[in-house]
Write a protein that holds these residues in place. Structure first.
Motif, short mmCIF file in Angstrom:
data_model
loop_
_atom_site.label_atom_id
_atom_site.label_comp_id
_atom_site.label_asym_id
_atom_site.label_seq_id
_atom_site.Cartn_x
_atom_site.Cartn_y
_atom_site.Cartn_z
N GLU A 86 17.82 47.58 13.94
CA GLU A 86 17.42 46.64 14.15
C GLU A 86 15.92 46.48 13.98
N CYS A 87 15.23 47.58 14.20
CA CYS A 87 13.79 47.76 13.95
C CYS A 87 13.63 47.74 12.30
N GLU A 88 14.34 48.25 11.74
CA GLU A 88 14.37 48.20 10.36
C GLU A 88 14.68 46.92 9.71
N ALA A 89 15.19 46.13 10.15
CA ALA A 89 15.57 44.72 9.99
C ALA A 89 14.45 43.79 10.11
N ALA A 90 13.65 44.04 11.36
CA ALA A 90 12.87 43.31 11.71
C ALA A 90 11.40 43.47 10.80
N LEU A 91 11.43 44.73 10.59
CA LEU A 91 10.22 45.21 9.64
C LEU A 91 10.35 44.47 8.27
N ILE A 92 11.51 44.25 7.65
CA ILE A 92 11.85 43.74 6.34
C ILE A 92 11.54 42.18 6.50
N LEU A 93 12.00 41.79 7.56
CA LEU A 93 11.95 40.38 7.63
C LEU A 93 10.45 39.92 7.55
N ALA A 94 9.69 40.59 8.52
CA ALA A 94 8.28 40.65 8.72
C ALA A 94 7.43 40.41 7.41
N ALA A 95 7.85 41.66 6.63
CA ALA A 95 7.25 41.77 5.31
C ALA A 95 7.53 40.39 4.07
N ARG A 96 8.98 40.05 4.43
CA ARG A 96 9.14 38.97 3.44
C ARG A 96 8.71 37.66 3.90
N SER A 97 8.53 37.35 5.12
CA SER A 97 7.92 35.96 5.18
C SER A 97 6.51 36.01 4.90
N GLN A 98 5.76 37.12 4.83
CA GLN A 98 4.44 37.15 4.39
C GLN A 98 4.59 37.05 2.83
N HIS A 99 5.40 37.67 2.24
CA HIS A 99 5.66 37.69 0.69
C HIS A 99 6.11 36.61 0.00
N VAL A 100 6.86 35.79 0.66
CA VAL A 100 7.69 34.52 0.31
C VAL A 100 6.30 33.47 0.68
N ALA A 101 5.63 33.52 1.38
CA ALA A 101 4.76 32.26 1.89
C ALA A 101 3.40 32.40 1.17
N ASN A 102 2.81 33.75 0.81
CA ASN A 102 1.74 34.11 0.31
C ASN A 102 1.58 34.62 -1.32
N LEU A 103 2.82 34.89 -1.68
CA LEU A 103 3.02 35.15 -3.32
C LEU A 103 3.94 34.63 -3.82
N ILE A 104 5.37 34.77 -3.52
CA ILE A 104 6.40 34.34 -4.36
C ILE A 104 6.24 32.68 -4.48
N LEU A 105 6.44 32.06 -3.39
CA LEU A 105 6.29 30.47 -3.68
C LEU A 105 5.04 30.11 -4.09
N PRO A 106 3.97 30.23 -4.02
CA PRO A 106 2.89 29.82 -4.76
C PRO A 106 2.72 30.20 -6.48
N ALA A 107 3.40 31.25 -6.67
CA ALA A 107 3.52 31.30 -8.14
C ALA A 107 4.71 30.62 -8.66
N LEU A 108 5.94 30.30 -8.07
CA LEU A 108 6.86 29.59 -8.41
C LEU A 108 6.20 27.86 -8.78
N GLU A 109 5.62 27.83 -7.75
CA GLU A 109 5.08 26.46 -7.70
C GLU A 109 4.26 26.04 -8.73
N HIS A 110 3.33 27.24 -9.37
CA HIS A 110 2.62 27.13 -10.37
C HIS A 110 3.43 27.12 -11.70
N GLY A 111 4.73 27.74 -11.76
CA GLY A 111 5.35 27.55 -12.94
C GLY A 111 5.59 28.76 -13.32
N ALA A 112 5.41 29.88 -13.00
CA ALA A 112 5.37 31.34 -13.27
C ALA A 112 6.97 31.78 -13.15
N VAL A 113 7.02 32.93 -13.77
CA VAL A 113 8.42 33.64 -13.83
C VAL A 113 8.12 34.82 -12.69
N VAL A 114 8.57 35.02 -11.77
CA VAL A 114 8.63 35.99 -10.83
C VAL A 114 9.59 37.18 -10.99
N ILE A 115 9.26 38.13 -11.23
CA ILE A 115 10.27 39.33 -11.27
C ILE A 115 10.06 40.11 -9.89
#
Length: 241
Positions: A86-115
């Motif tokens: 459960e702690c593993e999952a919580a850590l992963i989800l916490a990291a993903r929420s930061q990752h998506v909100a602050n890096l992935i979505l802004p890059a996609l909205e800008h029109g980039a290819v995100v790998i």
């Protein structure tokens, strides 16, 4: 009451709008996905595309600190304070929420290819199939943490567990998961293959036992239609505006 409740549940999230392409690389330890992700990013830049390379867990300063906690070898402390599933999952989800909100979505909205090296499928494979956490709840929480974001395409690198672990354990960057039992990694592999069967249009299974050059050529043929489709959508948007 029913409508109000459904609006607040993770499953009710709508897919975010995006102009770019989101491509993820998945697979068991030692499958070679990270090397191929870097190679395809380099290839796309040569073709004139704006590319953002990232990884999970990680991708932002906060998420990278979570990654350090998640992957740090803990063999000496295993008997006193192991990371529970459960702690593993919580850590992963916490990291993903930061990752998506602050890096992935802004890059996609800008029109980039995100790998991205790993994403939600890894959570289901490792913490779901591997650790035995309930998949329905994990799917819902994963979608919530990712703000409903789903990859345009996923490349799943598959090879026998023994071969992958041999590659990893002979390297220098050995992490906590590399020391898990072969049975655990077999469950993870089975989980990935099950996910691929459930989403055949999105997840492309790659034979990771072939040469790096053969895999790279195969990836280029798979990614070409995605790029063409993305360009057509972008041109259509420009024309309409």
């Amino acid at each position: 009451m029913a409508n109000r409740r459904s609006q607040g549940t993770p499953s009710a999230l709508k897919r975010p709008r995006r102009k770019g392409l989101f491509i993820t690389f998945e697979g068991i330890e030692g499958s070679g996905k990270s090397t191929q992700a870097q190679a395809i990013a380099h290839y796309l830049r040569d073709q004139g595309f704006e590319v953002v390379e990232t990884r999970e867990p990680g991708g932002t300063p906060v998420a990278e600190r979570i990654r350090e906690v998640f992957l740090r070898p803990t063999r000496k402390r295993r008997s006193t304070d192991p990371l529970v599933p459960e702690c593993e999952a919580a850590l992963i989800l916490a990291a993903r929420s930061q990752h998506v909100a602050n890096l992935i979505l802004p890059a996609l909205e800008h029109g980039a290819v995100v790998i991205c090296d790993r994403f939600s499928d890894s959570t289901l494979a490792y913490q779901g199939y591997g650790r035995g956490l309930p998949l329905p709840e994990l799917r819902s929480l994963t979608r919530w943490a990712a703000k409903g974001l789903t990859p345009n395409a996923t490349f799943l690198f598959d090879l026998p567990v023994s071969q992958g672990l041999r590659r990893r354990l002979n390297g220098t960057d050995v992490n906590r998961l590399d020391h898990e039992t072969a049975a655990f990694h077999q469950r993870v592999r089975k989980g990935f293959l099950t996910l691929a069967q459930q989403a055949p249009r999105r997840i492309h299974t790659i034979n990771a036992g072939r040469s790096a050059q053969a895999i790279a050529r195969h990836l280029r043929t798979l990614i070409a239609p995605l790029l063409e489709q993305g360009l057509k959508k972008r041109l259509l948007t420009i024309t309409r505006s």
